[in-house]
Structures are given as C-alpha cells and as structure tokens.
Design a protein around this motif. Structure first.
Motif, PDB file in Angstrom:
ATOM      1  N   LEU A  39       0.849  -1.194   0.000  1.00 18.66           N
ATOM      2  CA  LEU A  39       0.000   0.000   0.000  1.00 18.66           C
ATOM      3  C   LEU A  39       0.879   1.236   0.000  1.00 18.66           C
ATOM      4  CD1 LEU A  39      -2.665   1.615   0.647  1.00 18.66           C
ATOM      5  CD2 LEU A  39      -2.232   1.104   3.059  1.00 18.66           C
ATOM      6  N   VAL A  40       0.560   2.184  -0.858  1.00 26.96           N
ATOM      7  CA  VAL A  40       1.262   3.476  -0.867  1.00 26.96           C
ATOM      8  C   VAL A  40       0.239   4.569  -0.573  1.00 26.96           C
ATOM      9  CG1 VAL A  40       2.569   5.123  -2.268  1.00 26.96           C
ATOM     10  CG2 VAL A  40       3.016   2.668  -2.511  1.00 26.96           C
ATOM     11  N   CYS A  41       0.543   5.403   0.414  1.00 26.94           N
ATOM     12  CA  CYS A  41      -0.308   6.542   0.762  1.00 26.94           C
ATOM     13  C   CYS A  41       0.444   7.818   0.417  1.00 26.94           C
ATOM     14  CB  CYS A  41      -0.668   6.509   2.249  1.00 26.94           C
ATOM     15  SG  CYS A  41      -1.549   5.020   2.754  1.00 26.94           S
ATOM     16  N   PRO A  42       0.296   8.294  -0.812  1.00 23.07           N
ATOM     17  CA  PRO A  42       0.972   9.515  -1.234  1.00 23.07           C
ATOM     18  C   PRO A  42       0.142  10.719  -0.797  1.00 23.07           C
ATOM     19  CG  PRO A  42      -0.303   8.687  -3.070  1.00 23.07           C
ATOM     20  CD  PRO A  42      -0.560   7.756  -1.891  1.00 23.07           C
ATOM     21  N   PRO A  43       0.652  11.927  -0.983  1.00 20.41           N
ATOM     22  CA  PRO A  43      -0.219  13.091  -0.779  1.00 20.41           C
ATOM     23  C   PRO A  43      -1.433  12.966  -1.700  1.00 20.41           C
ATOM     24  CG  PRO A  43       2.029  13.766  -1.340  1.00 20.41           C
ATOM     25  CD  PRO A  43       1.977  12.289  -1.487  1.00 20.41           C
ATOM     26  N   ALA A  44      -2.563  13.508  -1.281  1.00 22.99           N
ATOM     27  CA  ALA A  44      -3.802  13.361  -2.055  1.00 22.99           C
ATOM     28  C   ALA A  44      -3.670  13.926  -3.466  1.00 22.99           C
ATOM     29  CB  ALA A  44      -4.951  14.047  -1.313  1.00 22.99           C
ATOM     30  N   THR A  45      -2.757  14.899  -3.641  1.00 23.66           N
ATOM     31  CA  THR A  45      -2.571  15.491  -4.962  1.00 23.66           C
ATOM     32  C   THR A  45      -2.106  14.470  -5.996  1.00 23.66           C
ATOM     33  OG1 THR A  45      -0.366  16.100  -4.182  1.00 23.66           O
ATOM     34  CG2 THR A  45      -2.051  17.841  -4.191  1.00 23.66           C
ATOM     35  N   LEU A  46      -1.513  13.365  -5.539  1.00 16.81           N
ATOM     36  CA  LEU A  46      -0.941  12.396  -6.478  1.00 16.81           C
ATOM     37  C   LEU A  46      -1.808  11.153  -6.667  1.00 16.81           C
ATOM     38  CD1 LEU A  46       2.840  12.599  -5.444  1.00 16.81           C
ATOM     39  CD2 LEU A  46       1.678  13.670  -7.392  1.00 16.81           C
ATOM     40  N   LEU A  47      -2.905  11.048  -5.909  1.00 19.08           N
ATOM     41  CA  LEU A  47      -3.692   9.808  -5.966  1.00 19.08           C
ATOM     42  C   LEU A  47      -4.182   9.499  -7.384  1.00 19.08           C
ATOM     43  CD1 LEU A  47      -5.889   9.854  -2.734  1.00 19.08           C
ATOM     44  CD2 LEU A  47      -4.199   8.107  -3.385  1.00 19.08           C
ATOM     45  N   GLY A  48      -4.724  10.520  -8.052  1.00 20.17           N
ATOM     46  CA  GLY A  48      -5.304  10.277  -9.379  1.00 20.17           C
ATOM     47  C   GLY A  48      -4.252   9.774 -10.352  1.00 20.17           C
ATOM     48  N   ALA A  49      -3.101  10.435 -10.356  1.00 21.76           N
ATOM     49  CA  ALA A  49      -2.033  10.032 -11.276  1.00 21.76           C
ATOM     50  C   ALA A  49      -1.505   8.649 -10.925  1.00 21.76           C
ATOM     51  CB  ALA A  49      -0.888  11.052 -11.222  1.00 21.76           C
ATOM     52  N   PHE A  50      -1.375   8.376  -9.635  1.00 14.71           N
ATOM     53  CA  PHE A  50      -0.839   7.067  -9.231  1.00 14.71           C
ATOM     54  C   PHE A  50      -1.841   5.956  -9.533  1.00 14.71           C
ATOM     55  CE2 PHE A  50       2.713   8.103  -5.919  1.00 14.71           C
ATOM     56  CZ  PHE A  50       3.303   8.973  -6.826  1.00 14.71           C
ATOM     57  N   ARG A  51      -3.127   6.285  -9.470  1.00 15.93           N
ATOM     58  CA  ARG A  51      -4.123   5.266  -9.818  1.00 15.93           C
ATOM     59  C   ARG A  51      -3.922   4.815 -11.267  1.00 15.93           C
ATOM     60  NH1 ARG A  51     -10.495   5.842  -9.332  1.00 15.93           N
ATOM     61  NH2 ARG A  51     -10.059   7.948 -10.004  1.00 15.93           N
ATOM     62  N   MET A  52      -3.688   5.793 -12.151  1.00 12.01           N
ATOM     63  CA  MET A  52      -3.457   5.451 -13.554  1.00 12.01           C
ATOM     64  C   MET A  52      -2.197   4.601 -13.683  1.00 12.01           C
ATOM     65  SD  MET A  52      -5.859   7.238 -15.137  1.00 12.01           S
ATOM     66  CE  MET A  52      -5.365   7.627 -16.809  1.00 12.01           C
ATOM     67  N   ARG A  53      -1.149   4.990 -12.944  1.00 13.12           N
ATOM     68  CA  ARG A  53       0.129   4.292 -13.078  1.00 13.12           C
ATOM     69  C   ARG A  53       0.061   2.903 -12.454  1.00 13.12           C
ATOM     70  NH1 ARG A  53       3.718   9.418 -13.558  1.00 13.12           N
ATOM     71  NH2 ARG A  53       5.436   8.156 -14.312  1.00 13.12           N
ATOM     72  N   ALA A  54      -0.730   2.745 -11.376  1.00 20.06           N
ATOM     73  CA  ALA A  54      -0.764   1.445 -10.676  1.00 20.06           C
ATOM     74  C   ALA A  54      -1.435   0.387 -11.544  1.00 20.06           C
ATOM     75  CB  ALA A  54      -1.497   1.576  -9.348  1.00 20.06           C
ATOM     76  N   GLY A  55      -2.366   0.827 -12.383  1.00 23.91           N
ATOM     77  CA  GLY A  55      -3.029  -0.095 -13.298  1.00 23.91           C
ATOM     78  C   GLY A  55      -3.387  -1.400 -12.617  1.00 23.91           C
ATOM     79  N   GLY A  56      -3.014  -2.501 -13.228  1.00 22.24           N
ATOM     80  CA  GLY A  56      -3.347  -3.811 -12.649  1.00 22.24           C
ATOM     81  C   GLY A  56      -2.214  -4.424 -11.852  1.00 22.24           C
ATOM     82  N   THR A  57      -1.323  -3.600 -11.313  1.00 19.42           N
ATOM     83  CA  THR A  57      -0.131  -4.160 -10.650  1.00 19.42           C
ATOM     84  C   THR A  57      -0.414  -4.698  -9.259  1.00 19.42           C
ATOM     85  OG1 THR A  57       0.456  -2.029  -9.661  1.00 19.42           O
ATOM     86  CG2 THR A  57       1.350  -2.497 -11.849  1.00 19.42           C
ATOM     87  N   GLY A  58      -1.558  -4.402  -8.709  1.00 16.92           N
ATOM     88  CA  GLY A  58      -1.877  -4.904  -7.368  1.00 16.92           C
ATOM     89  C   GLY A  58      -1.446  -3.978  -6.255  1.00 16.92           C
ATOM     90  N   VAL A  59      -0.667  -2.934  -6.564  1.00  9.93           N
ATOM     91  CA  VAL A  59      -0.283  -1.984  -5.513  1.00  9.93           C
ATOM     92  C   VAL A  59      -1.513  -1.152  -5.163  1.00  9.93           C
ATOM     93  CG1 VAL A  59       1.168   0.006  -4.938  1.00  9.93           C
ATOM     94  CG2 VAL A  59       2.120  -1.891  -6.257  1.00  9.93           C
ATOM     95  N   ARG A  60      -1.819  -1.088  -3.875  1.00  6.71           N
ATOM     96  CA  ARG A  60      -3.014  -0.381  -3.417  1.00  6.71           C
ATOM     97  C   ARG A  60      -2.649   1.044  -3.033  1.00  6.71           C
ATOM     98  NH1 ARG A  60      -5.443  -5.178  -1.310  1.00  6.71           N
ATOM     99  NH2 ARG A  60      -7.437  -4.121  -1.163  1.00  6.71           N
ATOM    100  N   LEU A  61      -3.659   1.925  -3.034  1.00  7.69           N
ATOM    101  CA  LEU A  61      -3.425   3.334  -2.706  1.00  7.69           C
ATOM    102  C   LEU A  61      -4.266   3.762  -1.509  1.00  7.69           C
ATOM    103  CD1 LEU A  61      -3.472   4.777  -6.333  1.00  7.69           C
ATOM    104  CD2 LEU A  61      -1.472   4.558  -4.832  1.00  7.69           C
ATOM    105  N   GLY A  62      -3.740   4.715  -0.767  1.00  6.19           N
ATOM    106  CA  GLY A  62      -4.483   5.224   0.379  1.00  6.19           C
ATOM    107  C   GLY A  62      -4.251   6.705   0.576  1.00  6.19           C
ATOM    108  N   GLY A  63      -5.169   7.328   1.322  1.00  6.22           N
ATOM    109  CA  GLY A  63      -5.003   8.717   1.738  1.00  6.22           C
ATOM    110  C   GLY A  63      -4.327   8.751   3.115  1.00  6.22           C
ATOM    111  N   GLN A  64      -3.996   9.960   3.562  1.00  5.77           N
ATOM    112  CA  GLN A  64      -3.268  10.115   4.831  1.00  5.77           C
ATOM    113  C   GLN A  64      -4.142  10.671   5.956  1.00  5.77           C
ATOM    114  OE1 GLN A  64       0.201  12.500   4.096  1.00  5.77           O
ATOM    115  NE2 GLN A  64       0.849  11.234   2.375  1.00  5.77           N
ATOM    116  N   ASP A  65      -5.341  11.111   5.596  1.00  2.00           N
ATOM    117  CA  ASP A  65      -6.266  11.698   6.564  1.00  2.00           C
ATOM    118  C   ASP A  65      -7.574  11.922   5.831  1.00  2.00           C
ATOM    119  OD1 ASP A  65      -7.216  13.140   8.918  1.00  2.00           O
ATOM    120  OD2 ASP A  65      -7.091  14.925   7.660  1.00  2.00           O
ATOM    121  N   CYS A  66      -8.670  12.011   6.550  1.00  2.00           N
ATOM    122  CA  CYS A  66      -9.929  12.401   5.912  1.00  2.00           C
ATOM    123  C   CYS A  66     -10.741  13.219   6.903  1.00  2.00           C
ATOM    124  CB  CYS A  66     -10.730  11.174   5.460  1.00  2.00           C
ATOM    125  SG  CYS A  66     -11.289  10.124   6.820  1.00  2.00           S
ATOM    126  N   HIS A  67     -11.649  14.007   6.357  1.00  2.24           N
ATOM    127  CA  HIS A  67     -12.618  14.729   7.196  1.00  2.24           C
ATOM    128  C   HIS A  67     -13.700  13.753   7.637  1.00  2.24           C
ATOM    129  CE1 HIS A  67     -15.594  17.801   8.363  1.00  2.24           C
ATOM    130  NE2 HIS A  67     -14.540  18.595   8.479  1.00  2.24           N
TER     131      HIS A  67
END
Ligand code: 13P
Length: 251
Positions: A39-67
């Motif tokens: 799992l990689v939790c990048p700054p929220a600014t990068l989530l969209g781009a990383f989602r495209m890059r992660a494709g079907g690789t199985g690497v999961r994405l997360g945020g660092q905080d939420c309201h």
C-alpha cells in the motif's frame, strides 16, 4: 494473515515522484505479491495520477487523513468519499502528526475511522505513546486509552487496520525492542478480541510503524501479532520499500 506493508509518504512527493512509484509497482513481482499486500499513501494530490500508473499491478493506494463529513464547507479538507473517488482504498487516521499538528483527539479519530467505513475505505488507525509516556511507565495505559477512545463502533478485518507507532520512534532511527513491540501488539490483539469478538479481532491486522528500515524489517515483522509495517521515510524510495516488503515472512 497476509502482512500489509504500507508506505506513508507524508508531505512529500510531486508529479516527478511518479517515476519512483513506477519502480515500486514494477518491483512488486509475483513473489512479493504472494508474500504481502503493498500500500502506498501519497499526498492526495498524487492519488489520481498514481491510480493510472498502478493499473493492474496490485499496488493499493491510500489517503493520509480524511474529514469526518462526506462533503461541505470545510476549506482545505478532503473527505473519505473524495479519496475513494480519486483511487484510494485505504486511509490513515489518527497519525501522531495529525494528533499533534492538528490537535486531533480520540473522538475525532474515531469519527474519521467511521467516515472511512462509510465511504468504503479501510481505516489504518494509528496509536502510540510519546517518549515521556514511555519513560513514565504509562505505555500500556496510553494504548488502552487510545483504543477505547478511537476504535470504531463496528469493524471487520476488511474495514480496519491498527498501526502501533510509538511517537518517539517516528523519524528518529530509534525502535522499541522486539519484546516491547510484542508486549504492545499482544495488548492490542486482546483489546480487539474483547471489542469485536475473536472471529474478527484475531483477524484485524496490527502494523508496527516507526523507523522501519530494510535493516530491521525482518526482525520486527517476525514478532507475533505484527501483521505488517507502516513505513515513513523508507517508503519514499522503491529500493528500500521493496526491501522491507521482501522481509515480510511468508504466510
Ligand atoms: O510515521 C511513520 C509512518 O506513518 C513512520 O515514519 P518513519 O518510518 O519515517 O519513522
């Protein structure tokens, strides 16, 4: 239990970091995929781009905080629903830097964990004692208090991960002894079983975080009831992060 190796990038990373992320996704090969969830939790600014890059690789994405709310007049905040929309499957809540920088209390952290579940995200709920609390012999009491105050009312292994991060170990190069880690993780396991029953509490992953490096990962990940790691600094470079993932014991 399959270990979860999670990277918290904190306030680091720009568009140029996509290249490092690509090295992580390409290095997460069949052997590592069998060994651990990544799992990689990048700054929220990068989530969209990383989602495209992660494709079907199985690497999961997360945020660092939420309201706690799904939307509304909260300038600068991001909701769990928005993180999910941007590609996150997880969100860290209650990190000690949020607790100290933003005064987040246990009830707020609990509300955030429940917001994560509402949005369909897995909450990675962080707890941990300060140096002063450890020196004062209050570690176990602090952990119990934080759990009682911040665990969500309902949880399953699919909606909650707990991360034990001693505040004094974060970014300091210091780590507790394996015996100290085992003591706290055993306590957390017991509390999760008390709270949610054995069928759930025994299967919720408990991560250790605080100065996890390739050099100490195998030792820490081998401790009973350590079901993965939450990694800060060493998650910023693919070589270190993948080396930590490779240290996860085979399930
Ligand atoms: O806070 C952490 C992860 O959430 C740990 O940070 P470091 O691995 O840099 O000590």
């Amino acid at each position: 239990m399959k270990p979860l190796i999670a990277g918290n990038w904190k306030m680091n990373g720009t568009a140029a970091s996509g290249r490092e992320f690509d090295l992580m996704t390409s290095g997460y090969d069949a052997d590592l995929q069998a060994r651990c969830d990544l799992l990689v939790c990048p700054p929220a600014t990068l989530l969209g781009a990383f989602r495209m890059r992660a494709g079907g690789t199985g690497v999961r994405l997360g945020g660092q905080d939420c309201h706690v709310k799904p939307c509304g007049a909260h300038t600068g905040d991001i909701s769990a629903e928005m993180l999910r929309d941007a590609g996150a499957e997880f969100v860290i809540v209650g990190h000690s830097e949020r607790r100290s920088d933003h005064g987040e209390s246990d009830p707020v952290v609990k509300a955030k964990a429940m917001a994560a579940r509402r949005a369909g995200l897995v909450a990675v709920l962080c707890i941990g004692e300060t140096a002063e609390e450890r020196r004062g012999g209050r570690t176990l009491a602090v952990i119990v208090d934080q759990l009682e105050g911040s665990l969500p009312d309902e949880a399953t292994p699919e909606t909650l991960v707990v991360a034990y991060e001693p505040v004094w170990a974060i970014g300091s190069g210091l780590t507790p002894t394996v015996d100290d880690v085992a003591e706290v993780h055993d306590l957390i396991r017991g509390k999760l079983v008390d709270r949610y029953g054995a069928a759930i509490g025994d299967r919720i992953r408990i991560l250790y975080g605080g100065s996890v490096k390739p050099s100490n990962a195998a030792e820490l990940l081998a401790v009973e009831n350590v079901d993965g790691a939450l990694v800060g600094g060493a998650s910023l470079t693919a070589a270190d992060f993948l080396a930590i993932a490779a240290a996860a014991p085979r399930g």
